[in-house]
Design a protein around this motif. Sequence first.
Motif, mmCIF file in Angstrom:
data_model
loop_
_atom_site.group_PDB
_atom_site.id
_atom_site.type_symbol
_atom_site.label_atom_id
_atom_site.label_comp_id
_atom_site.label_asym_id
_atom_site.label_seq_id
_atom_site.Cartn_x
_atom_site.Cartn_y
_atom_site.Cartn_z
ATOM 1 N N LEU A 131 0.834 -1.207 0.000
ATOM 2 C CA LEU A 131 0.000 0.000 0.000
ATOM 3 C C LEU A 131 0.866 1.254 0.000
ATOM 4 C CD1 LEU A 131 -2.586 -1.278 2.607
ATOM 5 C CD2 LEU A 131 -2.948 -1.076 0.148
ATOM 6 N N SER A 132 1.987 1.224 0.714
ATOM 7 C CA SER A 132 2.905 2.357 0.706
ATOM 8 C C SER A 132 3.528 2.533 -0.670
ATOM 9 C CB SER A 132 4.002 2.150 1.762
ATOM 10 O OG SER A 132 3.445 2.049 3.053
ATOM 11 N N ALA A 133 3.797 1.411 -1.336
ATOM 12 C CA ALA A 133 4.325 1.488 -2.702
ATOM 13 C C ALA A 133 3.310 2.128 -3.633
ATOM 14 C CB ALA A 133 4.710 0.094 -3.196
ATOM 15 N N LYS A 134 2.023 1.812 -3.443
ATOM 16 C CA LYS A 134 0.979 2.436 -4.262
ATOM 17 C C LYS A 134 0.881 3.933 -3.967
ATOM 18 C CE LYS A 134 -1.328 0.812 -6.845
ATOM 19 N NZ LYS A 134 -1.131 0.561 -8.295
ATOM 20 N N LEU A 135 1.056 4.319 -2.708
ATOM 21 C CA LEU A 135 1.030 5.733 -2.345
ATOM 22 C C LEU A 135 2.150 6.500 -3.038
ATOM 23 C CD1 LEU A 135 0.271 5.760 1.492
ATOM 24 C CD2 LEU A 135 -1.087 6.869 -0.290
ATOM 25 N N GLY A 136 3.313 5.864 -3.145
ATOM 26 C CA GLY A 136 4.462 6.527 -3.751
ATOM 27 C C GLY A 136 4.605 6.292 -5.229
ATOM 28 N N SER A 137 3.680 5.512 -5.809
ATOM 29 C CA SER A 137 3.776 5.168 -7.227
ATOM 30 C C SER A 137 3.313 6.320 -8.100
ATOM 31 C CB SER A 137 2.929 3.932 -7.526
ATOM 32 O OG SER A 137 2.808 3.713 -8.905
ATOM 33 N N GLU A 138 3.856 6.373 -9.326
ATOM 34 C CA GLU A 138 3.408 7.360 -10.305
ATOM 35 C C GLU A 138 2.102 6.945 -10.956
ATOM 36 O OE1 GLU A 138 6.500 7.978 -13.110
ATOM 37 O OE2 GLU A 138 7.909 8.823 -11.657
ATOM 38 N N PRO A 144 -5.764 1.028 -2.944
ATOM 39 C CA PRO A 144 -6.763 -0.042 -2.802
ATOM 40 C C PRO A 144 -7.502 0.010 -1.471
ATOM 41 C CG PRO A 144 -4.646 -0.911 -3.559
ATOM 42 C CD PRO A 144 -4.407 0.500 -3.163
ATOM 43 N N ASP A 145 -8.734 -0.474 -1.494
ATOM 44 C CA ASP A 145 -9.480 -0.709 -0.263
ATOM 45 C C ASP A 145 -8.902 -1.953 0.414
ATOM 46 O OD1 ASP A 145 -11.211 1.390 -0.866
ATOM 47 O OD2 ASP A 145 -12.554 0.078 -1.996
ATOM 48 N N VAL A 146 -8.623 -1.856 1.703
ATOM 49 C CA VAL A 146 -8.080 -2.993 2.442
ATOM 50 C C VAL A 146 -9.238 -3.825 2.974
ATOM 51 C CG1 VAL A 146 -6.573 -3.749 4.314
ATOM 52 C CG2 VAL A 146 -6.071 -1.617 3.083
ATOM 53 N N LEU A 147 -9.276 -5.084 2.581
ATOM 54 C CA LEU A 147 -10.360 -5.987 2.968
ATOM 55 C C LEU A 147 -9.818 -7.149 3.782
ATOM 56 C CD1 LEU A 147 -12.242 -6.185 -0.456
ATOM 57 C CD2 LEU A 147 -12.662 -4.607 1.438
ATOM 58 N N GLY A 148 -10.685 -7.719 4.616
ATOM 59 C CA GLY A 148 -10.312 -8.883 5.408
ATOM 60 C C GLY A 148 -11.205 -10.065 5.098
ATOM 61 N N ASP A 152 -18.934 -9.204 4.662
ATOM 62 C CA ASP A 152 -19.044 -8.028 3.792
ATOM 63 C C ASP A 152 -17.827 -7.875 2.901
ATOM 64 O OD1 ASP A 152 -21.541 -7.289 4.797
ATOM 65 O OD2 ASP A 152 -20.659 -6.137 6.440
ATOM 66 N N ASP A 153 -16.648 -8.105 3.476
ATOM 67 C CA ASP A 153 -15.425 -7.965 2.688
ATOM 68 C C ASP A 153 -15.330 -9.040 1.606
ATOM 69 O OD1 ASP A 153 -14.813 -5.806 4.204
ATOM 70 O OD2 ASP A 153 -13.047 -6.657 5.176
ATOM 71 N N CYS A 154 -15.744 -10.253 1.930
ATOM 72 C CA CYS A 154 -15.745 -11.316 0.915
ATOM 73 C C CYS A 154 -16.722 -10.980 -0.216
ATOM 74 C CB CYS A 154 -16.091 -12.656 1.551
ATOM 75 S SG CYS A 154 -14.760 -13.330 2.591
ATOM 76 N N HIS A 155 -17.862 -10.380 0.139
ATOM 77 C CA HIS A 155 -18.799 -9.930 -0.896
ATOM 78 C C HIS A 155 -18.143 -8.885 -1.798
ATOM 79 C CE1 HIS A 155 -22.697 -11.100 1.482
ATOM 80 N NE2 HIS A 155 -21.977 -12.140 1.121
ATOM 81 N N TYR A 169 -7.307 -4.776 -1.864
ATOM 82 C CA TYR A 169 -6.174 -5.462 -1.248
ATOM 83 C C TYR A 169 -6.759 -6.403 -0.211
ATOM 84 C CZ TYR A 169 -1.736 -6.116 1.278
ATOM 85 O OH TYR A 169 -0.612 -6.646 1.865
ATOM 86 N N TRP A 170 -6.741 -7.710 -0.509
ATOM 87 C CA TRP A 170 -7.399 -8.703 0.324
ATOM 88 C C TRP A 170 -6.382 -9.298 1.289
ATOM 89 C CZ3 TRP A 170 -10.164 -13.770 -1.653
ATOM 90 C CH2 TRP A 170 -11.084 -14.179 -0.691
ATOM 91 N N ALA A 171 -6.365 -8.800 2.521
ATOM 92 C CA ALA A 171 -5.438 -9.275 3.553
ATOM 93 C C ALA A 171 -6.080 -10.463 4.254
ATOM 94 C CB ALA A 171 -5.132 -8.154 4.538
ATOM 95 N N ILE A 172 -5.807 -11.658 3.756
ATOM 96 C CA ILE A 172 -6.551 -12.839 4.205
ATOM 97 C C ILE A 172 -6.078 -13.363 5.557
ATOM 98 C CG2 ILE A 172 -7.139 -13.513 1.851
ATOM 99 C CD1 ILE A 172 -4.991 -15.701 2.055
ATOM 100 N N GLN A 173 -4.979 -12.798 6.092
ATOM 101 C CA GLN A 173 -4.540 -13.194 7.434
ATOM 102 C C GLN A 173 -4.518 -12.004 8.384
ATOM 103 O OE1 GLN A 173 -0.912 -15.464 7.435
ATOM 104 N NE2 GLN A 173 -1.749 -17.069 6.136
ATOM 105 N N GLY A 174 -5.303 -10.972 8.066
ATOM 106 C CA GLY A 174 -5.356 -9.794 8.911
ATOM 107 C C GLY A 174 -4.395 -8.718 8.447
#
Length: 593
Positions: A131-138, A144-148, A152-155, A169-174
Amino acid sequence: MNVQRELALPQIIPNLTSLYRRGVLVPFLGAGMSRGVCCGWQQLLENLASHFQISISNNPNTYQLSSAEMIRAADEIVSCLRAYNIEKQAEILKVALLEKNSSKSIPRQMSALAELYWPLVISTNYDDTYLSAKLGSEATSPIPDVLGRSVDDCHEVLHSLDQISEPKYWAIQGFLGGQLTAAVEQLIKDPARRIDLALQIVLGHQQYQTTINAALHFRRAFAEVYRRRSILFLGSGIQEDYLINLFGEILHHQGCGPHPHFALLKRNTKSQYSNLFMQRRLGIVPIFYEDHEEVPKFIEQFTKHVKYWLRPECTGYQPISPVIFQDVLGYSLSANSSKGTIPIKLNIYRKALPIDNLSLKECIIVSLGRSGNRPKIGLQASSYAVVEDWRSVGANPSYVFKYNNMPVFGVAARSKSADIHFDDVSELKNIPDAVAEVLKTVDECGYEIINLGAVAAGKGRPWHPIHSLAQTLKGVRRFLKENEISNINQVNLYIVNPATWATLMSSKISIEVLLTSDISSHRIETIDARGVKDSFTITLEESPTLAKLLEICKFERSLWNIKVLPQRDRQTTEIRDDFIITSTMRVILEAKK
């Protein structure tokens, strides 16, 4: 005896590019992608064990812990963590997650990956390196929306597979964050959501079992993604029992998907993997490399290959293999004429609007602004920049302008309301009428081939350009439906925005429906005062205004904060009641508290 040779990194780049072009390639990020900032799994356990003064190895001379030792240590560590509230747990984990001499710069491999637009990224990492790389990317794509793993997030993840959506961004382990982006609030604004994602951290054996066995909705959602997408495993050893069991279970119950999965693995671990087993039982093709430095080089080469596909004229890159460019989408539409029903050819091109070498019966239509019934010149019309040489056609205020004596017309998708027509007010609801009128004008002028640039899709527009395209297609349909055609036999639309073209390639909007039907389906999501989410789809006879949609769905406007996605930029003002809601939009209503 013939022995099948292993695939090498350069060999899979054309395959990955093709999968990316179709919108089905999904990176799966493991700890190796955050190398340099965050430590690996074993070091994380050792750091936590040191914090809690836990002995985790029966043999202190052995550098590599056995699987049994790590499972036992993780379980004991989780027991210690439970004595603290979630904020303290997150603080301990954040410190333990950092490498001993952690760099505050984004790893090379992550920077290269972030240069591309990814609709979905899956990760087992807790950190914010990507996510930090996306913030600094051109790159111009939003963060991305961070999902768990919540329902609701799986939907949200499943919705993104088929329809236009913000990147996920699907953080499947938190998720913890705070490693490179000091203010986690910049990534996840809602404090309750940050706590919820921290509570989903998976560390011990019991947590893994709960994740896989108890969260049935997550298993089904992951299975859907695994079946319908091609996953590229980066920095992940994919040796965890729960992952292998999950992948194997998906193939057992649902069979092979249409796309291969690929895993980049270090060659010194080859003895732990069987090529045949991985492909037959997990659907994963192992790709071995010698040194970790090959991974960022590979991702950079792949990124350049994709960028060459998007904009070959801007890269200077020499592709390692032939690159396929789908430059045009072609359709034939029925139209009424004095000769009866005739076919009209519609082409959608991925290139700039042509400005010369036109045939005798060919014309150009550029998008204009309008103020005081005089055109305002934008990028498209800059080749014809003399405002005095443009004249309005038709009523005052007009949708249509003609340039001098050349086969060049302008279309201004601006309101015709008398009280505001002197302001340069662009609205989506005006595009179909404006496009239909300009096509009628050029047909009456005798032109047969029409070249139309993107309408109301410039940099200053608050909406995503895909909405403009959808409204333009409705304008073409309206023209063909309401008029008897005299001369036009071909309409060419031109798209230069790579994100818009990529959306078309991934079939996330239905061009066929937009060209043939007034019926419009809309997804509406609500978040009530307790934070409970609900979503539904409603199908109407035409695209409504926001006020009309709220009335039909029986929502009181004053009780809700309203957002429309996707958008070009983060919305800073409230959407007006007369804002048109297209079928390419998603309406989100959040109860005011």
